[in-house]
Design an enzyme around this catalytic site. Structure first.
Site, PDB file in Angstrom:
ATOM      1  N   HIS A   1      16.802   3.233  -3.143  1.00  0.00           N
ATOM      2  CA  HIS A   1      16.674   3.150  -4.499  1.00  0.00           C
ATOM      3  C   HIS A   1      17.360   4.125  -4.993  1.00  0.00           C
ATOM      4  O   HIS A   1      17.891   5.236  -4.715  1.00  0.00           O
ATOM      5  CB  HIS A   1      15.192   3.803  -4.840  1.00  0.00           C
ATOM      6  CG  HIS A   1      14.080   2.840  -4.276  1.00  0.00           C
ATOM      7  ND1 HIS A   1      13.838   2.717  -2.734  1.00  0.00           N
ATOM      8  CD2 HIS A   1      13.270   1.875  -4.624  1.00  0.00           C
ATOM      9  CE1 HIS A   1      12.795   1.849  -2.696  1.00  0.00           C
ATOM     10  NE2 HIS A   1      12.637   1.303  -3.518  1.00  0.00           N
TER      11      HIS A   1
ATOM     12  N   TRP B   1       0.788  -1.314   0.132  1.00  0.00           N
ATOM     13  CA  TRP B   1       0.078   0.025  -0.132  1.00  0.00           C
ATOM     14  C   TRP B   1       0.929   0.979  -0.087  1.00  0.00           C
ATOM     15  O   TRP B   1       1.805   1.554   0.955  1.00  0.00           O
ATOM     16  CB  TRP B   1      -0.975  -0.022   1.019  1.00  0.00           C
ATOM     17  CG  TRP B   1      -2.003   1.087   1.165  1.00  0.00           C
ATOM     18  CD1 TRP B   1      -2.511   1.817   0.406  1.00  0.00           C
ATOM     19  CD2 TRP B   1      -2.303   1.906   2.345  1.00  0.00           C
ATOM     20  NE1 TRP B   1      -3.211   2.790   0.894  1.00  0.00           N
ATOM     21  CE2 TRP B   1      -3.238   3.056   1.908  1.00  0.00           C
ATOM     22  CE3 TRP B   1      -1.903   1.596   3.914  1.00  0.00           C
ATOM     23  CZ2 TRP B   1      -3.802   3.834   2.920  1.00  0.00           C
ATOM     24  CZ3 TRP B   1      -2.694   2.495   4.628  1.00  0.00           C
ATOM     25  CH2 TRP B   1      -3.500   3.415   4.418  1.00  0.00           C
TER      26      TRP B   1
ATOM     27  N   LYS C   1      16.276  -4.295   1.219  1.00  0.00           N
ATOM     28  CA  LYS C   1      15.929  -4.104  -0.270  1.00  0.00           C
ATOM     29  C   LYS C   1      16.700  -3.114  -0.838  1.00  0.00           C
ATOM     30  O   LYS C   1      17.017  -1.700  -0.484  1.00  0.00           O
ATOM     31  CB  LYS C   1      14.466  -3.661  -0.336  1.00  0.00           C
ATOM     32  CG  LYS C   1      13.818  -3.169  -1.718  1.00  0.00           C
ATOM     33  CD  LYS C   1      12.663  -2.498  -1.713  1.00  0.00           C
ATOM     34  CE  LYS C   1      12.015  -2.045  -3.067  1.00  0.00           C
ATOM     35  NZ  LYS C   1      10.926  -1.277  -3.265  1.00  0.00           N
TER      36      LYS C   1
ATOM     37  N   ARG D   1       6.777   6.150  -0.260  1.00  0.00           N
ATOM     38  CA  ARG D   1       7.913   6.431  -0.847  1.00  0.00           C
ATOM     39  C   ARG D   1       8.036   7.781  -1.356  1.00  0.00           C
ATOM     40  O   ARG D   1       7.341   8.519  -1.614  1.00  0.00           O
ATOM     41  CB  ARG D   1       7.628   5.655  -2.232  1.00  0.00           C
ATOM     42  CG  ARG D   1       8.683   5.716  -3.213  1.00  0.00           C
ATOM     43  CD  ARG D   1       9.919   4.724  -2.679  1.00  0.00           C
ATOM     44  NE  ARG D   1       9.876   3.312  -2.561  1.00  0.00           N
ATOM     45  CZ  ARG D   1       9.851   2.788  -1.347  1.00  0.00           C
ATOM     46  NH1 ARG D   1      10.649   3.179  -0.411  1.00  0.00           N
ATOM     47  NH2 ARG D   1       9.614   1.235  -1.566  1.00  0.00           N
TER      48      ARG D   1
END
Length: 254
Positions: free
Chosen positions: A143, A47, A170, A82
């Site tokens: 990221h 989500w 991650k 994010r």
């Protein structure tokens, strides 16, 4: 590697588990996406809070988390805000970022929470500790949309994420050529074999990185983000195609 089981889904064993992002202005807006994901056979759902109108209202977001989670009694639910630098829709000050994530964790509806490394080690440790105190697994994430760092750098980061308490480290990097995909896979393999004791989530984004989203079982990545209708990152493969390719690879290599 050791696996992590959430709601009967074993992350880190066998074929990588598929995960799709739920993107909408509120909880009601993502419910049709949940149903489509279930029909497609998606294993887990993310989500994305950065798409929500109430993202600056932790209490409302905490309440909305129950609306989303109530539709997913059998599927792990990852909560993610994010930030812009990490590919998201907006950025919150660190204090507000922590407050939002704490409120949703403490609401008791989610199964996993994404914690971005840019907020600093102290804030990461605070949110990881909060998550663990409430039975929530922590995905610590990084990221890079500009390129792919060196293998050694990526291995060191994955190892540091584990030291910060990550249940699932991650990293997502941008592949500008096939060699970048090889670098990401090499880093994943080393971290999984030598440095790691639990599931990893890694990928190289973009067309040249798509192979990394499908070969996780062979190199050590336990989850793969897929597309339903709209992709949440470059290079995502549609759920049915990803599941078919990963199943075929599993059969070939079993």
């Amino acid at each position: 590697m050791a696996s992590l089981t959430i709601k009967g889904t074993e992350i880190g064993a066998g074929v990588p588990k598929t995960i799709v992002s739920l993107m909408g202005t509120d909880a009601a807006a993502v419910l049709p996406q949940i149903e489509a994901g279930k029909v497609a056979g998606v294993d887990c759902f993310e989500w994305r809070a950065d798409f929500c109108r109430a993202l600056r209202d932790p209490a409302t977001m905490a309440a909305e988390s129950h609306v989303v989670a109530d539709q997913l009694p059998d599927h792990p639910l990852l909560f993610t805000f994010r930030s812009t630098s990490q590919g998201g829709q907006c950025t919150l000050p660190v204090a507000d970022y922590v407050a939002l994530n704490r409120a949703v964790i403490e609401a008791g509806a989610i199964d996993l929470v994404d914690v971005e490394t840019w907020i600093g080690d102290e804030a990461v440790r605070e949110l990881v500790a909060c998550a663990h105190a409430h039975g929530v697994a922590a995905v610590v994430s990084y990221h890079n949309f500009k390129g792919t760092p060196s293998v050694d750098w990526m291995v060191a980061l994955l190892t540091h994420m584990r030291d910060l308490g990550a249940d699932i480290p991650k990293i997502a990097v941008m592949a500008t050529c096939p060699r970048d995909a090889l670098a990401l896979l090499a880093a994943t393999d080393e971290a999984a074999r030598v440095h790691d004791a639990g599931p990893l989530l890694t990928m190289a984004m973009g067309r040249d990185g798509s192979i990394t989203r499908l070969a996780g079982e062979q190199f050590g990545s336990a989850l793969t983000f897929c597309a339903l209708k709209d992709a949440s990152a470059p290079g995502q493969v549609a759920v049915p195609q990803a599941k078919r390719i990963m199943a075929d690879l599993h059969k070939v290599l079993s």
